[in-house]
Structure formats: C-alpha cells, structure tokens
Design an enzyme around this catalytic site. Structure first.
Site, PDB file in Angstrom:
ATOM      1  CB  THR A 109     -18.343   1.298  -1.494  1.00  0.00           C
ATOM      2  OG1 THR A 109     -16.912   1.197  -1.363  1.00  0.00           O
ATOM      3  CG2 THR A 109     -18.979   0.936  -0.169  1.00  0.00           C
ATOM      4  CE1 TYR A 126     -16.463  -7.334  -6.652  1.00  0.00           C
ATOM      5  CE2 TYR A 126     -17.509  -7.358  -8.816  1.00  0.00           C
ATOM      6  CZ  TYR A 126     -16.827  -6.687  -7.824  1.00  0.00           C
ATOM      7  OH  TYR A 126     -16.519  -5.364  -8.001  1.00  0.00           O
ATOM      8  CD  GLU A 134      -9.685  -7.498 -13.148  1.00  0.00           C
ATOM      9  OE1 GLU A 134      -9.985  -8.291 -12.243  1.00  0.00           O
ATOM     10  OE2 GLU A 134      -8.655  -6.806 -13.127  1.00  0.00           O
ATOM     11  N   GLY A 164      -6.495 -11.586  -2.532  1.00  0.00           N
ATOM     12  CA  GLY A 164      -7.344 -10.399  -2.516  1.00  0.00           C
ATOM     13  C   GLY A 164      -6.551  -9.112  -2.467  1.00  0.00           C
ATOM     14  CG  LEU A 165      -3.266  -8.919  -0.856  1.00  0.00           C
ATOM     15  CD1 LEU A 165      -1.917  -9.376  -0.318  1.00  0.00           C
ATOM     16  CD2 LEU A 165      -3.900  -7.894   0.093  1.00  0.00           C
ATOM     17  CB  SER A 166      -5.324  -5.577  -6.493  1.00  0.00           C
ATOM     18  OG  SER A 166      -6.567  -5.333  -5.924  1.00  0.00           O
ATOM     19  CG  ASP A 206      -8.999  -3.936  -6.976  1.00  0.00           C
ATOM     20  OD1 ASP A 206      -9.289  -3.382  -5.899  1.00  0.00           O
ATOM     21  OD2 ASP A 206      -9.388  -5.081  -7.274  1.00  0.00           O
ATOM     22  CB  SER A 243       4.403 -14.618 -16.385  1.00  0.00           C
ATOM     23  OG  SER A 243       4.520 -14.669 -14.968  1.00  0.00           O
ATOM     24  CB  SER A 294      -5.765  -9.308 -11.810  1.00  0.00           C
ATOM     25  OG  SER A 294      -6.719  -8.709 -10.953  1.00  0.00           O
TER      26      SER A 294
END
Length: 380
Positions: A32, A221, A157, A121-123, A169, A64, A125
């Site tokens: 959405t 997507y 992004e 799928g927990l963001s 996100d 990293s 990035s």
C-alpha cells in the site's frame, strides 16, 4: 567484539560516535505504501549498528562485521547509481543521496554490524540505510528531520540500489517508538504513534521467519507495482489511495484486465484493513484484529499472489493451533509471517508451526516475539 572496537581495529582510531537503527515488521498494510496508502509497521529489537567518523578528503570507507571481505573504499564524488551490487550499495547510496540533495558530506569511515535477519522480509537493508543517514546527519549537523532522513534513505534504495520500494521500511526504522505501532500515511508522511502494549492484554505477536526466499520474488515486486500504477491510470486517479473502499466493486467493474483487477482489490481492501485495525486498537479491542490479519493474508495469497507454501503453512498451522490471526508480512515469496496469540498459547502455536514444517520437509522456522521497539538513535 563491539562495533566501536571493530572500528578502532580497522581504522586505527576511535569513532566519533555509534548509532543504531532497527529492522521492522509490518502489522498490516502491504504493497500500500507506493500506492500512497496506509501502513502499520513496528520496529523490532534487532538493529544495524554503525560506528562512524567523518573524513574531509572525499573518501568513503565501509566495512561490515557480518560479511567476509576487506574494507570497501570509494570516492564520494564518483558514486554512481546502479554500479554497485554488494551490501556496500546501501550505505554508499545514502551518501550519494545526501550529496545529491546538496548536503556537504565529504567522506566517512563506517563499520557496521547487524542483528536484523537478512532475507526474512524484516528490512535489514532499510536499517543499514537509516543508521548511516542518522549518523551522517548528526556528524555533519545537517538538521534533517526523521521523515526527511527516511525519504533520503528510500531514494538511496530506489535510485542508487535500484529497488523500487515505498517509504514504509525507512520511515519505520527512523520514526518508530517503543511500545507503539506506527500509523503512517504514505501520501503526506504524517505519522501517529498508536499504543501497542500486548502484554497488558495477555497477548504476544510472534514473527515466524520461514527461512525461505523464492527467486520468483526478484522481479515480482516491480511487476506488481507497475500493475497497481496501471490500475490507477485506468481508473483515472493518481494513486489507488484515491479509490474509496465503498466504491471498490464499481471500480473493479471498470478494469478489463483480471490481473490488474486483483491487485487493485488487494490494495484498496488492505488500506481499509489498516483503518479497521486502527479503530480496534483505539477502542482497546486488540484481540479483534486477529481475523483482519488473516483476511489480509488471504488477499496477499489470492489477489496479490505473493505468498508461498511455507507462509501459507505458517498461517494455517498457527490458526489451527489457536492463534487469533496470522498473515505473511513484507514483500512475499518467502520471508516472514506475523502471528497474534494469547500469551498462554505461545508454546502451543510455536510447536504446531514447527511440527508442520518438519512434516512438510521444510527447514525449521525461526520464531521470536515482535516487541515494539525504539527507532533509530545515537548510542554513544
């Protein structure tokens, strides 16, 4: 070893500061955000942490702790969109976005470590982007607000990395507060912190990471975003946000393409689901949001068609074991689901989902509580 010690080992001096930004899970409102609709994410306790110092020589050094490899060294005036496909594109993209917006970022040394699960799928990035943006905003005294930082991170992004995500996100990572779910209007970026104290109601929200990521998701997507934009064009509105739920049947009857019709039905009905959840939370009737979560999953599975057998199994097994409701969350084709349960039923539901995965021959899922946590912040 902490990020501060890691930074000193890499760069030979202490960092100017350490910052954190969380991953997020979305309670309701999927696909959405780019339709200028409503979403309801909450920040997770899992964070990306960055130790950062400024540089004045135009050099950007990135490292990293979570990925094997040497320090990535780049020049800030040579950053070009869509040229870097590694993890370093996320923080580098933020530097590019800040400089493109006219902010005088002259380089940085950055060392990152993250506890946000990747590919779930927990963001993960967005957490990398927001922690970088907040650190540079503080160090360079740019004076940007949290929503502005989220927008810049989204631009990084979208344009630098090349992922056409909405702004949810990054806004969740930048703006969420502890003990609340964030009601975000993706049109004007107005936010409202909605109290979400599940323990006070004897409830818990579980995240079930299916540990799968299907390759089908790579271009899916963008295809769905294009389909939503096509639906808006055919209906003569700027975004699907402008289609009233009460007029949905009439709108659908004007769409000749069955695929576009499904996408429009999902988006308009999911915006309506967000509004219903808000009303129930405001009324203190938290248990009643469970069936709305499950309705949302059915829509994601059947209309948007972004679920997968593993996520469907989580929802089915959890609800059969007594959960109040469940749905996949995030971009789909793998990743995670959220499950609303009575606190007393957590072990029963977790066991049922785990056993269902074992019976189906799937890798055991990772199950943990979604505790509404603090957004991005400076640690030291």
């Amino acid at each position: 070893m902490g990020v501060r010690e890691g930074f000193e080992g890499l760069y030979g001096a202490a960092p100017e500061g350490v910052w954190a930004a969380p991953g997020r899970v979305n309670l309701i409102g999927e696909y959405t955000d780019f339709n200028e609709g409503f979403v309801m994410p909450l920040a997770l306790p899992h964070t990306a942490v960055a130790a950062v110092s400024r540089r004045t020589d135009g050099v950007l050094r990135l490292h990293s702790a979570d990925i094997e490899g040497p320090v990535v060294e780049l020049r800030v005036d040579e950053l070009e969109p869509l040229t870097n496909t590694s993890w370093a594109a996320y923080p580098a993209g933020v530097v590019w976005a800040l400089r493109s917006a006219g902010h005088p970022v002259t380089g940085a040394d950055i060392h990152l470590a993250s506890t946000v699960p990747t590919g779930a799928g927990l963001s993960s990035s967005a957490a990398l982007e927001v922690v970088t943006a907040l650190a540079l905003n503080d160090l360079y005294e740019l004076g940007l607000t949290r929503p502005e930082l989220a927008r810049l991170a989204q631009r990084a992004e979208n344009e630098f990395v090349g992922v056409p995500c909405g702004v949810m996100d990054q806004t969740a990572s930048a703006c969420c507060t502890k003990g609340h779910v964030l009601h975000l209007d993706c049109r004007d970026l107005s936010i409202r912190q909605v109290p979400f104290d599940l323990p006070a109601h004897g409830l818990e929200l579980l995240v079930v990471d299916s540990r799968v990521k299907h390759a089908l998701g790579d271009g899916a997507y963008a295809e769905r975003r294009a389909g939503c934009e096509e639906g808006a064009r055919q209906l003569g509105v700027s975004h699907l946000r402008d289609v009233a739920y009460e007029e949905l049947d009439s709108a659908l009857s004007r769409l000749p393409d069955e695929r576009v019709r499904r996408y429009v039905r999902h988006v308009v009905s999911d915006d309506h689901r967000v509004e219903r959840v808000i009303a129930l939370l405001d009324a203190g009737d938290v248990r009643a949001i469970g069936p709305i979560l499950t309705d949302g999953h059915v829509s994601l599975r059947d209309d948007l068609r972004i679920s997968c057998p593993e996520l469907d199994l989580v929802v089915g097994a959890a609800n059969a074991a007594g959960a109040l409701g469940a749905r996949m969350t995030g971009g789909g084709f793998g990743g995670s689901a959220v499950v609303l349960v009575e606190s007393a039923d957590v072990d029963t539901v977790t066991k049922a989902v785990t056993e269902a995965f074992a019976a189906a021959g799937h890798t055991a899922p990772r199950v943990f509580p979604a505790v509404p946590s603090e957004g991005a912040r400076r640690l030291s």
